[in-house]
Design a protein around this motif. Structure first.
Motif, short mmCIF file in Angstrom:
data_model
loop_
_atom_site.label_atom_id
_atom_site.label_comp_id
_atom_site.label_asym_id
_atom_site.label_seq_id
_atom_site.Cartn_x
_atom_site.Cartn_y
_atom_site.Cartn_z
N ASP A 146 -25.34 33.17 -13.17
CA ASP A 146 -25.82 31.47 -12.36
C ASP A 146 -25.94 31.39 -14.10
O ASP A 146 -26.22 29.71 -14.26
CB ASP A 146 -27.17 31.78 -12.09
CG ASP A 146 -28.30 31.98 -13.37
OD1 ASP A 146 -27.56 32.98 -13.83
OD2 ASP A 146 -28.95 31.98 -12.35
N GLY A 153 -19.84 30.21 -19.24
CA GLY A 153 -20.91 28.93 -17.93
C GLY A 153 -22.49 29.01 -19.25
O GLY A 153 -23.10 27.98 -19.37
N ARG A 202 -24.57 26.78 -15.76
CA ARG A 202 -25.11 27.03 -14.95
C ARG A 202 -24.65 27.59 -14.45
O ARG A 202 -23.35 28.80 -15.10
CB ARG A 202 -26.05 25.91 -14.37
CG ARG A 202 -27.14 25.71 -15.28
CD ARG A 202 -28.34 26.10 -15.12
NE ARG A 202 -28.96 26.53 -13.95
CZ ARG A 202 -30.17 27.28 -14.46
NH1 ARG A 202 -30.94 27.93 -15.93
NH2 ARG A 202 -30.72 28.15 -13.45
N ASN A 203 -23.99 27.33 -12.85
CA ASN A 203 -23.25 27.98 -11.96
C ASN A 203 -21.73 27.68 -12.66
O ASN A 203 -21.25 28.58 -11.67
CB ASN A 203 -23.32 27.55 -10.42
CG ASN A 203 -25.38 28.10 -10.19
OD1 ASN A 203 -25.33 29.16 -10.25
ND2 ASN A 203 -25.49 27.26 -9.18
N ASP A 204 -21.73 26.83 -13.11
CA ASP A 204 -19.90 27.06 -13.49
C ASP A 204 -19.86 27.62 -14.42
O ASP A 204 -20.07 27.81 -15.71
CB ASP A 204 -20.04 25.76 -13.99
CG ASP A 204 -18.29 24.53 -14.01
OD1 ASP A 204 -17.67 25.40 -13.60
OD2 ASP A 204 -17.92 23.10 -14.24
N ASN A 205 -18.18 28.03 -14.44
CA ASN A 205 -18.19 28.66 -15.75
C ASN A 205 -16.70 28.34 -16.30
O ASN A 205 -16.00 28.34 -17.47
CB ASN A 205 -17.30 30.17 -15.56
CG ASN A 205 -15.33 29.46 -13.89
OD1 ASN A 205 -15.48 28.97 -14.18
ND2 ASN A 205 -15.19 31.07 -13.18
N TYR A 239 -19.08 35.59 -6.77
CA TYR A 239 -18.58 37.30 -6.77
C TYR A 239 -19.31 38.74 -6.16
O TYR A 239 -20.31 38.16 -5.72
CB TYR A 239 -19.73 37.68 -8.50
CG TYR A 239 -18.90 38.99 -9.15
CD1 TYR A 239 -18.08 39.10 -9.99
CD2 TYR A 239 -19.80 39.66 -8.58
CE1 TYR A 239 -17.98 40.34 -10.45
CE2 TYR A 239 -19.81 40.73 -9.72
CZ TYR A 239 -18.77 41.12 -10.75
OH TYR A 239 -18.24 42.34 -10.96
N GLY A 247 -14.45 27.09 -11.83
CA GLY A 247 -15.19 28.71 -10.64
C GLY A 247 -17.10 29.04 -10.57
O GLY A 247 -17.41 28.72 -11.87
N ASN A 248 -17.13 29.61 -9.72
CA ASN A 248 -18.88 29.16 -9.26
C ASN A 248 -18.92 31.22 -9.43
O ASN A 248 -19.32 31.55 -8.40
CB ASN A 248 -19.30 28.17 -8.36
CG ASN A 248 -20.91 28.52 -7.91
OD1 ASN A 248 -21.61 29.50 -8.48
ND2 ASN A 248 -21.22 27.48 -7.56
N ALA A 285 -21.87 32.22 -9.75
CA ALA A 285 -22.79 32.83 -8.20
C ALA A 285 -22.38 32.94 -7.39
O ALA A 285 -22.95 33.72 -6.63
CB ALA A 285 -24.62 32.24 -9.16
N ALA A 286 -21.72 32.01 -7.08
CA ALA A 286 -21.24 31.87 -5.19
C ALA A 286 -20.07 32.89 -4.73
O ALA A 286 -19.96 33.02 -3.61
CB ALA A 286 -21.11 30.85 -4.45
N ASN A 339 -21.12 35.61 -16.56
CA ASN A 339 -20.71 34.36 -17.08
C ASN A 339 -20.70 34.20 -18.14
O ASN A 339 -21.50 32.90 -18.69
CB ASN A 339 -21.47 33.34 -15.52
CG ASN A 339 -20.66 32.15 -15.85
OD1 ASN A 339 -19.14 32.13 -16.28
ND2 ASN A 339 -21.40 31.66 -15.11
#
Length: 86
Positions: free
Chosen positions: A25, A66, A72-75, A85, A79-80, A82-83, A63
């Motif tokens: 995250d 990020g 935070r959740n964005d790299n 992986y 990409g995310n 946290a959502a 991450n």
């Protein structure tokens, strides 16, 4: 960086192997919590019986892009982690 135990290198140990991937995250808190948990698991007497059965490894920051950019959740590349992986 990652924290890998000597037991992780012994494929014949027979222990259950757990891999903790934290920091997806991008938070500064989850890598600290993951390392603290792992340190406590390997140093506190109350977990001795579990250490005989379980080997824990941790990747504190899954991450790093990020995290370093404060996203935070964005790299930083759309990409995310946290959502998605794995």
């Amino acid at each position: 960086n990652s924290f890998i135990t000597k037991e992780d290198l012994r494929l014949d140990s027979g222990k259950l192997r757990l891999l903790i991937v934290a920091g997806l995250d991008g938070s500064k808190y989850t890598p600290i919590a993951a390392m603290d948990l792992t340190k406590r698991f390997y140093t506190e007497e109350r977990y001795r019986s579990l250490r005989e059965k379980i080997a824990i490894s941790v990747v504190p920051c899954g991450n790093p892009d990020g995290f370093s950019r404060g996203l935070r959740n964005d790299n930083g590349f759309g990409g995310n982690p946290a959502a998605g992986y794995p």
